[in-house]
Design a protein around this motif. Sequence first.
Motif, short mmCIF file in Angstrom:
data_model
loop_
_atom_site.label_atom_id
_atom_site.label_comp_id
_atom_site.label_asym_id
_atom_site.label_seq_id
_atom_site.Cartn_x
_atom_site.Cartn_y
_atom_site.Cartn_z
N ALA A 96 0.83 -1.20 0.00
CA ALA A 96 0.00 0.00 0.00
C ALA A 96 0.86 1.26 0.00
N LYS A 97 0.23 2.37 -0.32
CA LYS A 97 0.86 3.68 -0.15
C LYS A 97 0.02 4.44 0.86
N VAL A 98 0.71 5.13 1.76
CA VAL A 98 0.06 5.96 2.76
C VAL A 98 0.40 7.41 2.44
N VAL A 99 -0.63 8.23 2.36
CA VAL A 99 -0.46 9.66 2.13
C VAL A 99 -0.75 10.37 3.45
N ASP A 100 0.26 11.06 3.97
CA ASP A 100 0.11 11.83 5.20
C ASP A 100 -0.09 13.30 4.82
N VAL A 101 -1.12 13.90 5.37
CA VAL A 101 -1.42 15.30 5.07
C VAL A 101 -1.44 16.08 6.37
N ASP A 102 -0.78 17.23 6.37
CA ASP A 102 -0.71 18.07 7.56
C ASP A 102 -1.09 19.49 7.18
N GLY A 103 -2.09 20.04 7.86
CA GLY A 103 -2.47 21.42 7.58
C GLY A 103 -3.93 21.56 7.22
N GLU A 104 -4.19 22.46 6.28
CA GLU A 104 -5.55 22.75 5.87
C GLU A 104 -5.75 22.38 4.40
#
Length: 109
Positions: free
Chosen positions: A11-19
């Motif tokens: 799998a690929k994990v996409v980490d998002v931080d912010g708005e």
Amino acid sequence: MKISVREVGAAKVVDVDGEVDLGTSPAFRRTLFEALPTVGKLALNLAAIRYIDSSGIATLIEVLKRSQHLKKEFVLFGLSPAVQEVFRLTHVIRVFQVFQTEQEAIGTS
């Protein structure tokens, strides 16, 4: 907004931080659309999202539709309180596969 993509097994994990808003949605969309065809499962970590607007929700729905077309799995996990509230108000929580943890989302122990 900061976005990072990492591989975890198949799998690929996409980490998002912010708005995620009208200004950041294009980069958010581009990252997800580029990662989707390359894996069987794409897991989106929303734990560090402080705000998401309708353009962000629209992007998630676009990615979900694309994943179904490509026969890929697109899952969400770690919804922050802000994201949970928007999902609850817009009733999109029922559309997505949502997990509490990364391990549950990608099926590792």
